[in-house]
Structures are given as structure tokens and as C-alpha cells.
Design a protein around this motif. Structure first.
Motif, PDB file in Angstrom:
ATOM      1  N   PHE A  36       0.824  -1.209   0.000  1.00 34.73           N
ATOM      2  CA  PHE A  36       0.000   0.000   0.000  1.00 34.73           C
ATOM      3  C   PHE A  36       0.858   1.259   0.000  1.00 34.73           C
ATOM      4  O   PHE A  36       0.356   2.344  -0.263  1.00 34.73           O
ATOM      5  CB  PHE A  36      -1.007   0.013   1.161  1.00 34.73           C
ATOM      6  CG  PHE A  36      -0.428   0.281   2.523  1.00 34.73           C
ATOM      7  CD1 PHE A  36      -0.383   1.564   3.038  1.00 34.73           C
ATOM      8  CD2 PHE A  36       0.074  -0.760   3.291  1.00 34.73           C
ATOM      9  CE1 PHE A  36       0.143   1.809   4.295  1.00 34.73           C
ATOM     10  CE2 PHE A  36       0.593  -0.530   4.545  1.00 34.73           C
ATOM     11  CZ  PHE A  36       0.629   0.754   5.058  1.00 34.73           C
ATOM     12  N   ALA A  37       2.164   1.114   0.266  1.00 36.16           N
ATOM     13  CA  ALA A  37       3.047   2.287   0.259  1.00 36.16           C
ATOM     14  C   ALA A  37       4.478   1.869  -0.036  1.00 36.16           C
ATOM     15  O   ALA A  37       4.941   0.832   0.441  1.00 36.16           O
ATOM     16  CB  ALA A  37       2.979   3.001   1.599  1.00 36.16           C
ATOM     17  N   LEU A  38       5.165   2.699  -0.812  1.00 36.26           N
ATOM     18  CA  LEU A  38       6.583   2.524  -1.084  1.00 36.26           C
ATOM     19  C   LEU A  38       7.264   3.837  -0.719  1.00 36.26           C
ATOM     20  O   LEU A  38       6.916   4.887  -1.268  1.00 36.26           O
ATOM     21  CB  LEU A  38       6.837   2.223  -2.560  1.00 36.26           C
ATOM     22  CG  LEU A  38       6.337   0.875  -3.071  1.00 36.26           C
ATOM     23  CD1 LEU A  38       4.907   0.986  -3.530  1.00 36.26           C
ATOM     24  CD2 LEU A  38       7.214   0.399  -4.203  1.00 36.26           C
ATOM     25  N   LEU A  39       8.200   3.767   0.195  1.00 37.21           N
ATOM     26  CA  LEU A  39       8.857   4.964   0.710  1.00 37.21           C
ATOM     27  C   LEU A  39      10.318   4.962   0.310  1.00 37.21           C
ATOM     28  O   LEU A  39      11.075   4.065   0.686  1.00 37.21           O
ATOM     29  CB  LEU A  39       8.723   4.995   2.238  1.00 37.21           C
ATOM     30  CG  LEU A  39       9.319   6.178   2.982  1.00 37.21           C
ATOM     31  CD1 LEU A  39       8.633   7.488   2.575  1.00 37.21           C
ATOM     32  CD2 LEU A  39       9.182   5.963   4.486  1.00 37.21           C
ATOM     33  N   SER A  40      10.712   5.959  -0.454  1.00 41.12           N
ATOM     34  CA  SER A  40      12.109   6.090  -0.854  1.00 41.12           C
ATOM     35  C   SER A  40      12.922   6.657   0.304  1.00 41.12           C
ATOM     36  O   SER A  40      12.568   7.690   0.867  1.00 41.12           O
ATOM     37  CB  SER A  40      12.228   7.017  -2.064  1.00 41.12           C
ATOM     38  OG  SER A  40      13.583   7.217  -2.373  1.00 41.12           O
TER      39      SER A  40
END
Length: 120
Positions: A36-40
Motif C-alpha cells: 500500500f506504500a513505497l517509501l524512498s
């Protein structure tokens, strides 16, 4: 919000795990093994990819032009990339919540029940 605040917010959600399935710089948050989320962790300015209802996707991109853009390396219809430091934290949290709930709503009945039964 900064990267650490985003991480802290995401991991408090029920059934969430965090992994690095793609590389050592992209933290992925999953609920019941669905992203649900991809955080760089390295991109500057800081950014996160979030799943979004296609109609709201268009509205967000228009309202926050240049801050909410089509999802980087994702389906442009269903994902947005958000420059988190340029957006009000309340809006960022609302978009994270929306992404989480959208993924949960698409889980099988069995997985939704498992999620309800989890103790966080």
C-alpha cells in the motif's frame, strides 16, 4: 512529514509489515502481504508512492500540481508519488489511510477476517 514520521505512521496500522523487496533504498509497507506504500529512503526531495482510487488520483494531481504526480514506476492510474515535505501532514496521512483502506477492501474475505483477528 519526513521519512521517519511516515514510517512510524505506517507501521502502527494493523497487519502492516515492512520489507525491502526491490532494493536497499525503497521501504515497502504491506498489509496482509499486499503493498500500500513505497517509501524512498534516498530520493530528495523525500517521496512516497501510495495507491489511490483513480478518480481521486486525478483530483489530487490537479489540486497539488507538481507535489502529487503519477506513480513513479507504478500504474499511473492507481498510484501517486507524493513529495511529502511539500504537503500538509494531515493530507499525507489522509492519503496513507486511503491507500491502506483501499488495499484492505480488495483483500479476500478470509484475509480481511484474519486482519480483524490480528492483535497489533
Amino acid at each position: 512529514m519526513n521519512v521517519e514520521e511516515i514510517r512510524s505512521y505506517c507501521i502502527t496500522k494493523k497487519g502492516v509489515t515492512e520489507t525491502f523487496p526491490f532494493d536497499a533504498h525503497t521501504l515497502v509497507f504491506k498489509v496482509m502481504d499486499k503493498m500500500f506504500a513505497l517509501l524512498s529512503l534516498e530520493r530528495m526531495p523525500a517521496q512516497i508512492n501510495l495507491k489511490c482510487d483513480p478518480e481521486w488520483t486525478i483530483e489530487l494531481r490537479e489540486e497539488y500540481d507538481g507535489i502529487v504526480i503519477p506513480g513513479y514506476h507504478m500504474s499511473k492510474k492507481h498510484w501517486n508519488t507524493i513529495y511529502i515535505e511539500q504537503l500538509d501532514p494531515a493530507i499525507t496521512k489522509k492519503m496513507i489511510d486511503h491507500s491502506y483502506e483501499l488495499v484492505v477492501s480488495k483483500l479476500s474475505k478470509k484475509l480481511r477476517q484474519e486482519l480483524r483477528d490480528k492483535v497489533n
